[in-house]
Structure formats: structure tokens, C-alpha cells
Motif scaffolding. Sequence first.
Motif, PDB file in Angstrom:
ATOM      1  N   LEU A  96       0.729  -1.315   0.170  1.00  0.00           N
ATOM      2  CA  LEU A  96       0.006   0.003  -0.019  1.00  0.00           C
ATOM      3  C   LEU A  96       1.175   1.402   0.074  1.00  0.00           C
ATOM      4  O   LEU A  96       0.238   2.343  -0.554  1.00  0.00           O
ATOM      5  CB  LEU A  96      -0.808  -0.035   1.297  1.00  0.00           C
ATOM      6  CG  LEU A  96      -2.067  -1.125   1.432  1.00  0.00           C
ATOM      7  CD1 LEU A  96      -2.904  -1.072   2.584  1.00  0.00           C
ATOM      8  CD2 LEU A  96      -2.901  -0.896   0.085  1.00  0.00           C
TER       9      LEU A  96
ATOM     10  N   CYS B   7       0.692   4.167  -2.649  1.00  0.00           N
ATOM     11  CA  CYS B   7       0.537   5.675  -2.423  1.00  0.00           C
ATOM     12  C   CYS B   7       1.386   6.571  -2.893  1.00  0.00           C
ATOM     13  O   CYS B   7       1.256   7.474  -3.541  1.00  0.00           O
ATOM     14  CB  CYS B   7       0.505   5.557  -0.674  1.00  0.00           C
ATOM     15  SG  CYS B   7      -0.377   7.191  -0.373  1.00  0.00           S
ATOM     16  N   CYS B   8       2.793   6.074  -2.673  1.00  0.00           N
ATOM     17  CA  CYS B   8       3.766   7.064  -3.379  1.00  0.00           C
ATOM     18  C   CYS B   8       3.740   7.197  -4.783  1.00  0.00           C
ATOM     19  O   CYS B   8       3.777   8.304  -5.072  1.00  0.00           O
ATOM     20  CB  CYS B   8       5.324   6.466  -2.926  1.00  0.00           C
ATOM     21  SG  CYS B   8       5.694   6.231  -1.187  1.00  0.00           S
TER      22      CYS B   8
ATOM     23  N   LEU C 253       0.564   9.648  -5.358  1.00  0.00           N
ATOM     24  CA  LEU C 253       0.861  10.857  -4.736  1.00  0.00           C
ATOM     25  C   LEU C 253       1.740  11.608  -6.019  1.00  0.00           C
ATOM     26  O   LEU C 253       1.474  12.827  -6.212  1.00  0.00           O
ATOM     27  CB  LEU C 253       1.802  10.746  -3.522  1.00  0.00           C
ATOM     28  CG  LEU C 253       1.095  10.475  -2.203  1.00  0.00           C
ATOM     29  CD1 LEU C 253       2.042  10.214  -1.085  1.00  0.00           C
ATOM     30  CD2 LEU C 253       0.054  11.569  -1.755  1.00  0.00           C
TER      31      LEU C 253
ATOM     32  N   THR D 206       4.184  14.779   2.960  1.00  0.00           N
ATOM     33  CA  THR D 206       3.929  13.251   2.333  1.00  0.00           C
ATOM     34  C   THR D 206       5.581  12.981   2.335  1.00  0.00           C
ATOM     35  O   THR D 206       5.660  11.609   2.593  1.00  0.00           O
ATOM     36  CB  THR D 206       3.309  13.280   1.078  1.00  0.00           C
ATOM     37  OG1 THR D 206       3.907  13.951   0.142  1.00  0.00           O
ATOM     38  CG2 THR D 206       1.837  13.890   1.392  1.00  0.00           C
TER      39      THR D 206
ATOM     40  N   TRP E 283      -2.616   8.409   2.843  1.00  0.00           N
ATOM     41  CA  TRP E 283      -3.643   8.032   1.937  1.00  0.00           C
ATOM     42  C   TRP E 283      -4.597   9.019   2.152  1.00  0.00           C
ATOM     43  O   TRP E 283      -4.977   9.449   1.227  1.00  0.00           O
ATOM     44  CB  TRP E 283      -4.053   6.523   2.309  1.00  0.00           C
ATOM     45  CG  TRP E 283      -3.344   5.528   1.693  1.00  0.00           C
ATOM     46  CD1 TRP E 283      -2.368   4.684   2.214  1.00  0.00           C
ATOM     47  CD2 TRP E 283      -3.546   5.107   0.291  1.00  0.00           C
ATOM     48  NE1 TRP E 283      -1.884   3.842   1.283  1.00  0.00           N
ATOM     49  CE2 TRP E 283      -2.599   3.865   0.000  1.00  0.00           C
ATOM     50  CE3 TRP E 283      -4.325   5.402  -0.861  1.00  0.00           C
ATOM     51  CZ2 TRP E 283      -2.400   3.383  -1.252  1.00  0.00           C
ATOM     52  CZ3 TRP E 283      -4.044   5.024  -1.938  1.00  0.00           C
ATOM     53  CH2 TRP E 283      -3.259   3.964  -2.205  1.00  0.00           C
TER      54      TRP E 283
ATOM     55  N   LEU F 126      -3.848  11.748   0.109  1.00  0.00           N
ATOM     56  CA  LEU F 126      -4.021  11.757  -1.182  1.00  0.00           C
ATOM     57  C   LEU F 126      -5.480  11.814  -1.366  1.00  0.00           C
ATOM     58  O   LEU F 126      -5.868  12.455  -2.630  1.00  0.00           O
ATOM     59  CB  LEU F 126      -3.521  10.392  -1.554  1.00  0.00           C
ATOM     60  CG  LEU F 126      -3.947   9.915  -3.133  1.00  0.00           C
ATOM     61  CD1 LEU F 126      -3.085  10.486  -4.163  1.00  0.00           C
ATOM     62  CD2 LEU F 126      -3.548   8.393  -3.256  1.00  0.00           C
TER      63      LEU F 126
END
Length: 138
Positions: free
Chosen positions: A68, A72-73, A76, A86, A128, A131
Amino acid sequence: MTGYQIFWPLLAHVALVYGLYVLLGLRRAKMVRAGNIAKSDYRENRDEPAESLAVKSCLANQFELPVLFYACCILLYITDADNIVTVGLAWIFVALRYAHAAIHVTSNDLRYRSPIFAAGYLVLAAMWIWLVAWMLMS
């Protein structure tokens, strides 16, 4: 954010995974040399000694919650939602993964390992949430 700063923590996690593979190989070789297990027993992972089993379990953990993190990275970055906060959270997550792994392959004491895991879980949740907020505001 300019550049690829969000990917440096991700690459640091990749380094952790490769390091754990090396450690697993070294511990397994040590167990075979000591006569604790036959090399062929690793084919089906029967009765793995605790010393290498801890590394194997730790390695498996690097393909659970961190999946995850990777997603997410990347999200983003492609949504331009990456910023200093972040990136900072990403570094904190990876530092917590290193700490979690260090405990897992040494004492494996859940009194220390569990809170570190929980902290990483919350840091990743914050990434998250950011985001989602970014996408809703855009």
C-alpha cells in the motif's frame, strides 16, 4: 514538489527487502552448515529453524502493508499530491519498517514490534488521507 523525492523512501524500503533476502540466505546457510536442517528441506519449507524463520516471516511482512505504501507513493507522484509533508511521512514509514524489521529478526519482542507496526500503519493512513483530500480538492 519537484523531482523524485517521494521515490527515495520507496527505494530505501527496496534496500531493506534486499538486505533481508541476504540475511535469510546467510541464516539458512548457517543452519545447513550446523546440521540443523538439510538443504533439501528448504524446497518445501518444512520445519524451518526459528533463527531463519524469523527472517522469512519478516520478509513476508515487507510484502503486506508496504504494498500500500508503494501504491500511495506512486499515486501521490502522478497526482502531484507529493509535498514535503508526504515525503516526510514516507521517510517516517520506512524508518519504522527498518525498526520493525530489526526487532523482528533479533528479539522478535511483540511489546516493541507491535507499537512500531501500529505507528507505521497510522503514518501510511495519513498519507492515504492526504491523497484522498488532494483529489477531492482538485
